[in-house]
Design an enzyme around this catalytic site. Structure first.
Site, PDB file in Angstrom:
ATOM      1  N   SER A  59       0.804  -1.229   0.000  1.00 44.07           N
ATOM      2  CA  SER A  59       0.000   0.000   0.000  1.00 44.07           C
ATOM      3  C   SER A  59       0.834   1.274   0.000  1.00 44.07           C
ATOM      4  CB  SER A  59      -0.950   0.018   1.195  1.00 44.07           C
ATOM      5  OG  SER A  59      -0.233   0.122   2.408  1.00 44.07           O
ATOM      6  N   HIS A  99       1.191   4.313   6.795  1.00 48.18           N
ATOM      7  CA  HIS A  99       0.623   5.164   5.748  1.00 48.18           C
ATOM      8  C   HIS A  99       1.065   6.612   5.930  1.00 48.18           C
ATOM      9  CE1 HIS A  99      -2.895   2.370   4.343  1.00 48.18           C
ATOM     10  NE2 HIS A  99      -1.705   1.954   3.958  1.00 48.18           N
ATOM     11  N   ASP A 125      -7.913   6.412   4.363  1.00 47.04           N
ATOM     12  CA  ASP A 125      -8.018   5.254   5.270  1.00 47.04           C
ATOM     13  C   ASP A 125      -9.277   5.219   6.133  1.00 47.04           C
ATOM     14  OD1 ASP A 125      -5.617   4.314   4.349  1.00 47.04           O
ATOM     15  OD2 ASP A 125      -4.447   5.100   6.019  1.00 47.04           O
TER      16      ASP A 125
END
EC number: 3.4.21.89
Length: 182
Positions: A59, A99, A125
């Site tokens: 990701s 992230h 998210d």
């Protein structure tokens, strides 16, 4: 007046073998306790409950790839910034997520909330957060990425994905410690 006294062990094979096994177990214990002390020391120095993490998904590509080893810090006094890569925990999920901070929302009282997104993901998210949660808070942060070593954590992924591989590695390490002679 002082004489050197030597401690002499009999040439009994059983006694030597038992003593050797004792030292090997003691050596293994020292290795494990040293690793734990180093980990705890890193926690204190970095301010992070988990100073080293492995990227488990794609990701965050192209910034980080699956298997990259990240070094984290989590200094309370450092403000969270847009663009910064954070590792955070979500209530109800065991594994932390790596992230990038997408947006920051600062309240009038100075509290900061922020939104994250994986570089390789098409949406933010919010779908990953617990139900009803739209922003993360500083308490959710495990650490902030300060450096990385590419692909070195792939062994961790292999051990999680293939349990037989994990048991084989652990068996071989244990066998090495027991058989190794100094």
């Amino acid at each position: 007046p002082f004489q050197n006294h030597l401690l002499v062990f009999p040439k009994n094979r059983c006694t030597c073998h038992g003593l050797r096994l004792y030292y090997q177990v003691l050596n293994f214990g020292m290795i494990v306790s040293s690793a734990l002390m180093i980990w705890k020391g890193l926690m204190v120095v970095t301010g992070s409950e988990s100073p080293i993490v492995v990227v488990l998904s794609g990701s965050m590509e192209p910034a980080f790839h699956r298997g990259d080893l990240l070094f984290l810090t989590n200094r309370v006094e450092d403000p969270i910034r847009v663009g910064e890569i954070v590792v955070f925990r979500i209530e109800g999920r065991e594994i932390p997520i790596v992230h990038r901070v997408l947006k920051i929302h600062e309240k009038e009282n100075g509290d900061i909330k922020f939104l994250t997104k994986g570089d390789n993901n098409s949406v933010d998210d919010r779908g990953l957060y617990k139900q009803g949660q739209h922003w993360l808070e500083k308490k959710d942060v495990v650490g902030r990425a300060r450096g990385f070593v590419p692909y070195i954590g792939i062994v961790t992924i292999l051990m999680n994905d293939y349990p037989k591989f994990k048991y084989a590695v652990l068996f071989l390490l244990g066998l090495f410690v027991l058989v190794h002679r100094e």
